[in-house]
Design an enzyme around this catalytic site. Structure first.
Site, PDB file in Angstrom:
ATOM      1  N   ASP A  23      73.826  61.085  21.924  1.00  0.00           N
ATOM      2  CA  ASP A  23      74.998  61.832  22.394  1.00  0.00           C
ATOM      3  C   ASP A  23      75.492  62.795  21.315  1.00  0.00           C
ATOM      4  O   ASP A  23      75.910  63.922  21.611  1.00  0.00           O
ATOM      5  CB  ASP A  23      76.127  60.860  22.770  1.00  0.00           C
ATOM      6  CG  ASP A  23      75.813  60.100  24.044  1.00  0.00           C
ATOM      7  OD1 ASP A  23      74.834  60.467  24.727  1.00  0.00           O
ATOM      8  OD2 ASP A  23      76.546  59.136  24.362  1.00  0.00           O
ATOM      9  N   LYS A  45      63.448  59.171  53.448  1.00  0.00           N
ATOM     10  CA  LYS A  45      64.810  59.453  53.925  1.00  0.00           C
ATOM     11  C   LYS A  45      65.791  58.750  52.991  1.00  0.00           C
ATOM     12  O   LYS A  45      65.938  57.529  53.030  1.00  0.00           O
ATOM     13  CB  LYS A  45      64.999  58.973  55.361  1.00  0.00           C
ATOM     14  CG  LYS A  45      66.362  59.357  55.932  1.00  0.00           C
ATOM     15  CD  LYS A  45      66.486  58.944  57.395  1.00  0.00           C
ATOM     16  CE  LYS A  45      67.806  59.434  57.977  1.00  0.00           C
ATOM     17  NZ  LYS A  45      68.979  58.932  57.281  1.00  0.00           N
ATOM     18  N   ARG A  87      78.122  68.146  54.854  1.00  0.00           N
ATOM     19  CA  ARG A  87      77.661  68.288  56.240  1.00  0.00           C
ATOM     20  C   ARG A  87      78.814  68.513  57.211  1.00  0.00           C
ATOM     21  O   ARG A  87      78.751  69.372  58.076  1.00  0.00           O
ATOM     22  CB  ARG A  87      76.888  67.034  56.677  1.00  0.00           C
ATOM     23  CG  ARG A  87      76.446  67.112  58.144  1.00  0.00           C
ATOM     24  CD  ARG A  87      75.910  65.771  58.647  1.00  0.00           C
ATOM     25  NE  ARG A  87      74.626  65.467  58.052  1.00  0.00           N
ATOM     26  CZ  ARG A  87      73.470  65.948  58.492  1.00  0.00           C
ATOM     27  NH1 ARG A  87      73.440  66.792  59.500  1.00  0.00           N
ATOM     28  NH2 ARG A  87      72.336  65.597  57.919  1.00  0.00           N
ATOM     29  N   CYS A 118      94.734  43.340  81.171  1.00  0.00           N
ATOM     30  CA  CYS A 118      94.529  44.188  79.990  1.00  0.00           C
ATOM     31  C   CYS A 118      95.180  43.539  78.768  1.00  0.00           C
ATOM     32  O   CYS A 118      96.342  43.125  78.829  1.00  0.00           O
ATOM     33  CB  CYS A 118      95.131  45.566  80.237  1.00  0.00           C
ATOM     34  SG  CYS A 118      95.118  46.621  78.769  1.00  0.00           S
TER      35      CYS A 118
END
EC number: 6.5.1.2
Length: 648
Positions: free
Chosen positions: A30, A110, A131, A398
């Protein structure tokens, strides 16, 4: 330092940086790197016009943003069609073979990361865009410039989009999580999340420290003239991008399968996360002939790795009510680590699936997950039952509004249009990325606004004011203004986006475009006969649309008056030799196949990918091949490019 010495030092710095960031094999300390970088920086500050275009000093972070701005791709970033087994792969190849029976396939790994689009103009990296929804993403250019595997300048001077996956190597991911644990920060679930989160840091200093890596997988807009996709990719790698391992051409399904199973065998040893293999038709002309569906190119697919299976225990069933009222059971399971992420819920689709599995609460089950696919239960261990299992009953009311449900067998529906779950989910859908794309109006915010009685339906979104939001938990001035601006920006959207965003059952993006192009603003008044007359519009779609408008027409009219959507005018095509004719294009011509296709379609022609007795014209150029032969065999009229032009 002379210019010659500077150039040599920069080449040394680039070599050291690549060894550290790209190949994870440092060849300098470094201290050595920092010392040489400072010397070069001093020269660059004194001689800015002589600085090297790819100087590592240009990659250092330091820019802190308030937020990311939206940016448009030059050409759409498509999704991939997924295949999961040999049969599905065979079916995909069979469909592609209708255009060309002599296929070669370009196969590449992929990578499981965050997709990124790089736009180069005159050889300079101008923009890097995530994207997003495939059309619009977020501008992360400052962060992309900190990634050492992304060249800041390339030799290709034409406008070009170079696309790939931003990933983090597994070893670097482990180091990041160790550091986060020391700092008391939440750990990343997997390398993919770490890569996506690092790419979207507002502080580019943080991105610079994460050792992100860019794997090229394709291109977008370009003016390259190669005839094979593999040639394009070789050229892209020659510009300074890293070439992935195990990338090759295959001639048949046996070779594809062999490579796929090699990937499976080494996936755990791969230094980056993989979730499958991408297969592309290598011939560019065949790609153009195959074209695209609404979601993906017909010439490309992702052969996904087999799902990972784990055993867990079903603890409960949660009922979810969607925007159309369909009640879906969701399995709550004991948290289980699968493929790098913790799974605590799984889809059950419907109650028929529960009955088919003979599933009971407290059962031990097998749960599978593959990539982005929602986890699901595939098997129950009946032999492990202990007697404390609880039968799962079909709901008669429901779970949200307690209304009586309509049980149609496979589907169980809440019919109450004012059911809070239906209303909330319809608003969430309306605001979602693929609909009106209202940034900042996600699931939790919609639920908060509904529960606080700030909105009751879609229309109320457009009545929101600053004072409605200022006292709500989590809402500060900037957040409020961003949300109100995002809502305002939806005004003037295309009509088909508005219709699609209504979430009408059986009416998706394609159908919305079709009816809006055909009928314009009068679409909301159309009857069954008008809709059913459209090509591909079935009875179920027509009935669903008419019923929705019968119940909600007043709301839709008000919404349209507020948004004032753009209406695409259907072009009236004047009489010409190509109107209503079926045309096939083959061979190389002076214009690209896409340009000729667009010209013919503007004249009212249907451009087909294969020759048949119904074909009216085959327009051919050099190297025409089998389509030319088929046209002669069937007696179809042949036109050269010059003859075609003379008919325009």
């Amino acid at each position: 330092m002379t210019k010659e010495e500077y150039d040599l030092n920069i080449e040394k710095l680039i070599s050291w940086a690549n060894a550290y960031y790209v190949f994870d094999n440092p060849i300098a300390t470094d201290e050595e790197y920092d010392k040489l970088a400072r010397l070069c920086l001093a020269y660059e500050q004194e001689n800015p016009k002589l600085s090297h275009p790819n100087s590592p000093n240009k990659r250092v972070g330091g820019i802190v943003l308030d937020g990311f701005i939206k940016a448009s791709h030059l050409s759409r970033m498509w999704s991939q069609e997924d295949v999961f087994n040999t049969q599905e792969l065979e079916d995909w190849i069979k469909r592609a073979s209708k255009v060309n029976t002599n296929l070669e396939f370009f196969c590449q790994p992929k990578f499981d990361g965050a997709s990124l689009n790089l736009i180069y103009e005159n050889g300079i990296l101008k923009q890097a865009i995530t994207r997003g929804d495939g059309t619009v993403g977020e501008d992360v250019t400052n962060n992309a410039k900190t990634i050492f595997s992304i060249p800041l300048e390339i030799e290709e001077k034409s406008l070009i989009e170079i696309r790939g996956e931003v990933v983090i190597k597994k070893a670097d991911f482990e180091k990041i999580n160790i550091e986060r644990a020391k700092n008391g920060e939440q750990l990343f679930a997997n390398p993919r999340n770490a890569a996506a989160g690092s790419l979207r840091q507002l502080d580019s200093n943080i991105t610079a420290k994460r050792k992100l890596f860019f794997n090229v997988w394709g291109i977008g807009q370009n003016s390259l003239e190669h005839k094979k996709y593999s040639q394009i990719m070789e050229y892209i790698y020659s510009l300074g991008f890293e070439r992935p391992q195990m990338q090759t051409l295959a001639s048949n399904i046996e070779e594809i399968e062999s490579l796929y199973h090699k990937f499976i065998s080494i996936r755990n040893d791969f230094e980056m996360m993989l979730d499958g293999m991408v297969i592309k038709i290598d011939d560019i002309e065949t790609q153009e002939e195959l074209g695209y569906t609404v979601k993906f190119p017909r010439w490309s697919c992702a052969y996904k790795f087999p799902a990972v299976e784990k055993t867990t225990k079903l603890k409960a069933i949660t009922l979810q009510v969607g925007r159309t009222g369909i009640i879906t059971p969701v399995a709550e399971v004991e948290p289980t680590l699968i493929d790098g992420s913790t799974v605590s819920r799984a889809t059950l689709h419907n109650f028929d699936e529960i009955e088919r599995l003979d599933l009971k609460i407290n059962d031990e089950v097998i749960i599978i997950k593959s990539g982005d696919i929602i986890p699901k239960i595939t098997k129950v261990f009946f032999e492990r039952r202990k007697g404390d299992e609880i039968t799962i009953s079909r709901p008669t009311s429901c779970p949200t509004c307690n209304s009586e449900v309509l049980d149609e067998g496979t589907m169980i529906k809440c019919q109450n249009l004012d059911c809070p779950s239906r209303v909330v989910n319809s608003i969430i859908y309306f605001a979602s990325k693929n609909c009106m794309n209202i940034d900042g109006l996600g699931n939790k915010i919609v639920e908060q606004l509904f529960n606080e009685k700030k909105i009751y339906d879609i229309l109320d979104i457009y009545s929101l004011k600053y004072e409605d939001l200022q006292d709500l938990e989590g809402f500060k001035e900037k957040k409020i203004n961003n949300l109100l601006n995002a809502i305002e920006n939806t005004k003037g959207s295309e009509l088909h986006r508005v219709i699609n965003a209504l979430g009408i059952e059986h009416i998706g993006e394609v159908a919305s475009k079709q009816i809006c192009l055909e009928f314009g603003l009068d679409v909301i008044n159309k009857d069954y006969d008008s809709l059913i007359a459209l090509d591909g519009f079935g009875e179920q779609m027509a009935n669903s649309f008419i019923e929705f408008m019968r119940v909600n027409k007043n709301l839709v009219e008000k919404l349209i008056s507020i948004i004032n959507p753009k209406v695409e005018i259907k072009k009236e095509v004047s009489e010409n030799p190509f109107k209503n004719k079926t045309v096939v294009i083959t061979g190389t011509m002076s214009k690209s196949r896409g340009e000729i296709k667009s010209m013919l379609e503007d004249l009212g022609a249907k451009v087909s990918s294969s020759v048949s007795k119904k074909t009216d014209y085959v327009i051919f150029g050099e190297d025409a091949g089998s389509k030319y032969d088929k046209a002669i065999e069937l007696g179809v009229k042949l036109l050269t490019e010059e003859e075609m032009n003379s008919l325009f």
